[in-house]
Design a protein around this motif. Sequence first.
Motif, short mmCIF file in Angstrom:
data_model
loop_
_atom_site.label_atom_id
_atom_site.label_comp_id
_atom_site.label_asym_id
_atom_site.label_seq_id
_atom_site.Cartn_x
_atom_site.Cartn_y
_atom_site.Cartn_z
N SER A 28 23.90 -15.33 5.56
CA SER A 28 22.97 -14.43 6.38
C SER A 28 23.92 -13.72 7.53
O SER A 28 25.18 -13.83 7.43
CB SER A 28 22.01 -15.34 6.87
OG SER A 28 22.73 -16.11 7.84
N ARG A 43 17.27 -20.72 5.57
CA ARG A 43 15.78 -20.98 5.26
C ARG A 43 15.07 -19.70 4.91
O ARG A 43 15.26 -18.58 5.64
CB ARG A 43 14.93 -21.28 6.95
CG ARG A 43 13.63 -21.75 6.82
CD ARG A 43 13.20 -23.13 6.16
NE ARG A 43 11.94 -22.96 6.47
CZ ARG A 43 11.06 -24.16 5.84
NH1 ARG A 43 11.97 -25.06 5.17
NH2 ARG A 43 9.91 -24.21 5.63
N ILE A 45 11.47 -17.79 4.20
CA ILE A 45 10.16 -17.69 5.19
C ILE A 45 9.44 -16.81 4.13
O ILE A 45 9.81 -15.81 3.83
CB ILE A 45 10.23 -17.28 6.33
CG1 ILE A 45 11.21 -17.97 7.35
CG2 ILE A 45 8.91 -17.51 7.14
CD1 ILE A 45 11.48 -17.81 8.90
N PHE A 48 8.51 -12.97 4.38
CA PHE A 48 9.52 -12.60 5.36
C PHE A 48 10.79 -12.44 5.15
O PHE A 48 11.44 -11.36 5.29
CB PHE A 48 9.23 -13.42 6.51
CG PHE A 48 9.72 -12.81 7.99
CD1 PHE A 48 8.97 -11.95 8.64
CD2 PHE A 48 11.06 -13.28 8.57
CE1 PHE A 48 9.64 -11.30 9.92
CE2 PHE A 48 11.55 -12.92 9.52
CZ PHE A 48 10.80 -11.93 10.42
N GLU A 51 15.51 -16.33 7.46
CA GLU A 51 15.48 -16.80 8.78
C GLU A 51 16.76 -16.25 9.59
O GLU A 51 17.88 -16.68 9.31
CB GLU A 51 15.14 -18.16 9.17
CG GLU A 51 14.84 -18.55 10.58
CD GLU A 51 14.48 -19.99 10.93
OE1 GLU A 51 13.46 -20.23 11.46
OE2 GLU A 51 15.24 -20.74 10.09
N GLY A 52 16.47 -15.38 10.33
CA GLY A 52 17.52 -14.93 11.27
C GLY A 52 18.39 -13.81 10.60
O GLY A 52 19.42 -13.32 11.29
N ASP A 53 17.92 -13.36 9.60
CA ASP A 53 18.65 -12.26 9.00
C ASP A 53 18.40 -10.76 9.36
O ASP A 53 16.95 -10.79 9.33
CB ASP A 53 18.51 -12.37 7.33
CG ASP A 53 19.84 -11.62 6.52
OD1 ASP A 53 20.87 -11.85 6.55
OD2 ASP A 53 19.26 -10.52 5.99
N ALA A 56 15.42 -9.34 7.28
CA ALA A 56 14.10 -10.01 6.94
C ALA A 56 13.08 -9.39 7.71
O ALA A 56 13.34 -8.59 8.94
CB ALA A 56 14.25 -11.55 7.61
N GLN A 77 13.58 -8.46 0.86
CA GLN A 77 13.85 -9.40 1.74
C GLN A 77 15.05 -10.66 1.54
O GLN A 77 15.69 -11.06 2.47
CB GLN A 77 12.43 -10.52 1.73
CG GLN A 77 11.31 -9.75 2.20
CD GLN A 77 10.05 -10.50 2.15
OE1 GLN A 77 9.85 -11.59 1.73
NE2 GLN A 77 9.00 -9.85 2.43
N SER A 173 8.06 -20.63 1.17
CA SER A 173 9.18 -21.07 2.14
C SER A 173 9.97 -22.24 1.79
O SER A 173 9.54 -23.13 1.03
CB SER A 173 8.58 -21.43 3.56
OG SER A 173 7.77 -20.17 3.96
N ASP A 175 14.34 -24.37 2.26
CA ASP A 175 15.66 -24.33 2.59
C ASP A 175 16.32 -24.08 1.14
O ASP A 175 15.95 -24.57 0.34
CB ASP A 175 16.08 -25.67 3.24
CG ASP A 175 15.43 -25.70 4.57
OD1 ASP A 175 15.11 -24.72 5.02
OD2 ASP A 175 15.45 -27.00 5.04
#
Length: 204
Positions: A28, A43, A45, A48, A51-53, A56, A77, A173, A175
């Motif tokens: 990411s 992670r 989502i 979306f 997460e944190g990318d 996203a 995504q 969603s 991991d």
Amino acid sequence: MQNEFDAVCHNDNFNASSQSPRVIGVQSGVAHEFSKISQTIIRLIESFGVEGDVHAGRSDQHLFHIKRFGDQPNLRQVHLIQAEFFDDVSEEGHFLQPGDLGENITTRGVSLLNLPTGARLRLGAEAEIELTGLRNPCHQINHFQAGLLDYCKVATPEGVVRKAGVMAIVTKSGDVKPGDQIEVDLPSGPQKPLVYRTPLTDKN
């Protein structure tokens, strides 16, 4: 109107090798940089992305797409690349590691490019994604390694073959980490090959 015909890779066996399909790298990045940073776990989502990318979001975060098309649904995504591509280009003197080409998930043992649009991949225990199209390799690849673009985007008599991975949306969603198994669920009914998609090509 799309200017280039997308050549289709035909293969009834979607497994690229006898190895069990699996994740070998997750990456990411928080900024619009060419490569992404390897992580121990990411992670996903639903609806979306990672997460944190930086890519996203519910709307397309690709800077060129924003400039040209404005606010559009995000069909990019998650970016995946098959490690078998790294094997192929290494024979031509290009040595790549997971994340070098900006992908979020690096796979082995599944022929991503031969999967149809709408194929779903279950990653690990919970996460699921749906393939939406091909990545269109751009000139930045040659800035990263001179000459590499020639192997990522190849002109053939049947049309242009794009080899730099596939794009997806998150449908469940969960991991994802290296070593996770991948299960492929093909869509029912007539199957359409993956192509490079933009708002212009989707109108055709």
